[in-house]
Write an enzyme that holds these catalytic residues in place. Structure first.
Site, short mmCIF file in Angstrom:
data_model
loop_
_atom_site.label_atom_id
_atom_site.label_comp_id
_atom_site.label_asym_id
_atom_site.label_seq_id
_atom_site.Cartn_x
_atom_site.Cartn_y
_atom_site.Cartn_z
N GLU A 57 -19.09 -5.88 10.53
CA GLU A 57 -20.21 -5.32 11.34
C GLU A 57 -21.00 -6.30 11.96
OE1 GLU A 57 -18.46 -2.54 8.27
OE2 GLU A 57 -19.40 -4.71 7.99
N ARG A 78 -25.32 -2.32 7.48
CA ARG A 78 -24.77 -3.79 7.34
C ARG A 78 -25.25 -4.89 8.17
NH1 ARG A 78 -20.32 -3.71 3.26
NH2 ARG A 78 -19.24 -5.34 4.57
N LYS A 89 0.90 -1.12 -0.11
CA LYS A 89 0.02 -0.10 0.05
C LYS A 89 0.93 1.04 -0.09
CE LYS A 89 -4.02 1.99 2.29
NZ LYS A 89 -5.05 1.87 3.45
#
Length: 592
Positions: free
Chosen positions: A341, A369, A258
Site C-alpha cells: 500500500e 497502512r 490453495k
C-alpha cells in the site's frame, strides 16, 4: 479429493477426539494423514454451514497439524499472517464445535484473536505483520530467559509487502531464535504480482536443487531450508524438527496448493478464496443489482475511454475493487503492485508528477497502512491523485480489522483534501467524476455491497465542490446525511417531519447551507457510517463553534469502541443506527 462441499456432517472420529494440541501430540505420526483428511472434511462442512474464508485454510491443513504436533503451543508462539488460513488452527485448539458460529454475532472471529484463545498469540487481520510480531516475541523470550519458540507462517503474497522485509532484515541482525515459514502457493487473494513472485516461480522449476532460493534469504542471515512439499508429512515433520531445534533465524520454504483437496477450489483459487453459506433449500436468485464496486468499475472504464492520462493502481485488490475489465481493456495503464500500500500511493504520486491522472483503488482499512505516503508524498505536494475507498464504514462479518471507520478522521485534517461521501449509485458516479476532475488530492468513500438500486446514467456530471442537496423540508430539526445511511435518514425524516439534506461533501462542507439550517432549526443532526470522533459530525461541530452558531447538535455514527463481527444489519443495530433507532434518538433529543 472432494468434488462437493458436504451437506451432512462427516464422520471424523479421530478429529473428534482432539480437543487440544496436547492431545494431538499423543498420536502416532502414522495417524496424522488420517487426521488431516478428517480435518479437511470437517472444514469443508463447517464453512459450508457458515460461509467464510476457504481456500487458504484448505491449503495449510497438513502444515497446521504438523506445527501443533512439533511445537508446544500455546507456550510456543505460532503466528498466522493475515489470518485467512487460521480455521484449521481454530479447530485443533478447542474450538471445533464453535466453528458453526464463525463470523456470526458473538461467535468465532474470522481471524486470529487474542481475546478468543490462548492459542491465538497475535491478532492478524492485515497482511505482512507476522514476522515482526514473532520476532518481538522471540526477543521477549530471550530477554526473560525463556526457551519458547516463535514461528511466523507467511504466504508468498504477504511477502511482497515491505514490512515483511524490514522484519527479515532486523531478525538477521538480532540472531534471535525465530522460524519463518514461507507458504508458497502463488496466491494472495488474487494471483501474485511482482519480482518476488517471479523469482519463487523460477525456483520451483528447479526443485531438485534446494539451494536455488537460498541466496535471497541467506543474504539476510537466515538459514534456508526448502522448497518442500507442504502436504507431505514424511518430509514436513523431519524438516520442522530440524529447523525448530536449530539456533538463530531459520527460513523454511514449503509449497502448497490453495484449496487443496477440494477440486473446484484447486481449479479456481481466486473464486474460492471465501464462500457464502450454503442454504439448505435453494432460493430463487435475487434480481441482479450492481454493487458500489461495480459502479466504480464501470465508471473508471468509461473515464479511461475519454482520457488516456488515467491510470489505475491497486494493492492486490483487482477483483474486490472490480478492476477486472479495466485490467483487460487497458493493461498498459493498469498497475497491481501486490500487497504494498505504501508503494501504491507514492507510485501514484510519481505518476501524477509525470502528467498522468492516477486512480488508486484501495479498501479504507488498507489505506491506514500508507498514511505517511498520503500526507508526505501526495497531500503536501497537492498532486492530482484520486483515492477510491471501497469497504468504507461497517463491513459486517470480517469485523473490526476490516472496518473502514477512520478514513474521514485521517483525511479531513489534511489541508486541501477533497472528501466525498456518496449516498447512492448515481451520486457515486458523479462524485468519482468530480474527484477525478479536481486539481489536487481527492477521496471518495463508499461501502461494501450495494445501495438502493439506482441505475446511474452514462453521462459524467461534475458537482460543484461543497454543494449539498436538500431532499426534504421539515420543521422540527435538520438531518445532515453523509453517505450510505440515506435510506435510514429518509425514514426518520418522514416520521419526525425533519428537513433532510444529503451533504455529499465532508470537505469542503456546505457551510452556507449549515448556517441557514442552524438559523432555522432548533436541532441539527449529523449521520454517518464512520467513527463519531473526528468524523463528519465533528467537522460540522467545529464549523458551528468557529462561526459562533448555536451548539444544539446531535452526532450519530459509530461509537467509540471496536465493533465486533456480525452482519452489517446487526452492527448497525449495535451502533444505534437502524432507521427505528435513529428516529428514537432524534425524538428523545427533541423532547428533552
Amino acid at each position: 479429493m472432494f468434488e462437493q462441499i458436504p451437506l451432512q456432517r462427516p464422520a471424523t472420529a479421530l478429529l473428534d477426539s482432539i480437543d487440544s494440541p496436547a492431545q494431538l501430540r499423543q498420536l502416532d505420526p502414522a495417524q496424522l494423514p488420517e487426521l488431516a483428511e478428517q480435518l479437511r472434511a470437517f472444514l469443508l462442512y463447517s464453512v459450508g454451514q457458515t460461509g467464510g474464508h476457504f481456500g487458504a485454510g484448505l491449503g495449510v491443513i497438513e502444515l497446521t497439524v504438523a506445527l501443533h504436533y512439533c511445537l508446544n503451543t500455546p507456550e510456543d508462539h505460532l503466528i498466522w499472517d493475515v489470518g485467512h488460513q487460521c480455521y484449521p488452527h481454530k479447530i485443533l485448539t478447542g474450538r471445533r464445535e464453535q466453528m458453526f458460529s464463525m463470523r456470526q454475532q458473538d461467535g468465532l472471529a474470522p481471524f486470529p484473536k487474542r481475546a478468543e484463545s490462548r492459542y491465538d498469540t497475535f491478532g492478524t487481520g492485515h497482511s505482512s505483520t507476522s514476522i515482526s510480531a514473532a520476532l518481538g516475541m522471540a526477543l521477549a523470550d530471550q530477554l526473560q530467559g525463556r526457551e519458547h519458540r516463535s514461528v511466523a507462517v507467511i504466504g508468498d503474497g504477504a511477502m511482497t509487502a515491505g514490512m515483511a522485509f524490514e522484519a527479515l532484515n532486523h531478525a538477521g541482525h538480532t540472531g534471535a531464535n525465530l522460524l519463518v515459514i514461507l507458504n508458497d502457493n502463488d496466491m494472495s487473494i488474487s494471483h501474485n504480482e511482482g519480482g518476488l513472485a517471479t523469482y519463487l516461480a523460477k525456483n520451483l522449476k528447479h526443485r531438485t536443487d534446494t539451494n536455488v532460493a537460498a541466496p535471497l534469504f541467506e543474504a539476510l542471515e537466515f538459514a534456508y531450508t526448502g522448497p518442500l512439499d507442504g502436504h507431505d508429512f514424511s518430509v514436513l515433520l523431519p524438516a520442522l524438527h530440524k529447523v525448530l531445534n536449530a539456533k538463530g533465524p531459520q527460513f523454511l520454504h514449503i509449497v502448497t496448493r490453495k484449496g487443496k483437496g477440494f477440486a473446484p477450489a484447486e481449479a479456481d483459487p481466486v473464486g474460492y478464496h471465501a464462500i457464502t453459506k450454503i442454504e439448505p433449500v435453494a432460493k430463487p436468485p435475487a434480481p441482479a443489482r450492481a454493487k458500489f464496486a461495480n459502479i466504480f468499475g464501470r465508471w473508471i472504464c468509461d473515464q479511461a475511454d475519454v482520457d488516456d492520462r488515467l491510470v489505475a493502481i491497486t494493492p492486490a485488490m483487482c477483483e474486490g475493487s472490480d478492476l477486472i475489465e479495466f485490467s483487460e481493456r487497458f493493461p498498459e495503464r493498469y498497475f497491481d503492485v501486490a500487497i504494498a500500500e505504501q508503494h501504491a500511493l507514492t507510485l501514484a504520486a510519481g505518476l501524477a508528477c509525470g502528467g498522468m491522472k492516477p486512480v488508486v483503488a484501495i479498501y479504507s482499512t488498507f489505506l491506514q497502512r500508507a498514511y505517511d505516503q498520503l500526507v508526505h508524498d501526495i497531500a503536501i505536494q497537492q498532486l492530482d491523485v484520486l483515492l477510491t475507498l471501497d469497504r468504507a464504514g461497517l463491513v459486517g462479518e470480517d469485523g473490526a480489522t476490516h472496518a473502514g471507520l477512520f478514513d474521514i478522521a485521517c483525511l479531513r485534517t489534511l489541508p486541501d483534501m477533497l472528501i466525498m461521501t456518496p449516498s447512492d449509485e448515481q451520486e457515486l458516479r458523479d462524485l468519482l467524476y468530480t474527484g477525478y476532475m479536481h486539481s489536487g488530492p481527492a477521496a471518495v468513500r463508499y461501502p461494501r455491497g450495494g445501495g438502493p438500486g439506482l441505475v446511474p446514467g452514462a453521462g459524467m456530471n461534475r458537482i460543484p465542490l461543497g454543494h449539498s442537496r436538500t431532499l426534504r423540508s421539515g420543521r422540527r430539526a435538520a438531518l445532515l446525511n453523509f453517505g450510505p445511511l440515506l435510506p435510514q435518514a429518509q425514514a426518520a425524516a418522514e416520521a419526525l417531519d425533519l428537513t433532510l439534506v444529503d451533504m455529499r461533501f465532508v470537505k469542503p462542507l456546505d457551510e452556507s447551507r449549515i448556517t441557514e439550517l442552524a438559523a432555522s432549526h432548533h436541532l441539527l443532526v449529523t449521520l454517518e457510517d464512520h467513527a463519531i470522533q473526528g468524523g463528519a459530525g465533528s467537522a460540522v461541530a467545529e464549523y458551528l463553534q468557529a462561526s459562533n452558531l448555536h451548539g444544539n447538535l446531535l452526532c450519530l455514527g459509530v461509537p467509540d469502541r471496536w465493533i465486533e463481527h456480525a452482519s452489517r444489519a446487526e452492527q448497525l443495530v449495535d451502533c444505534g443506527l437502524s432507521a427505528d433507532q435513529i428516529e428514537t434518538r432524534i425524538a428523545a433529543r427533541l423532547n428533552a
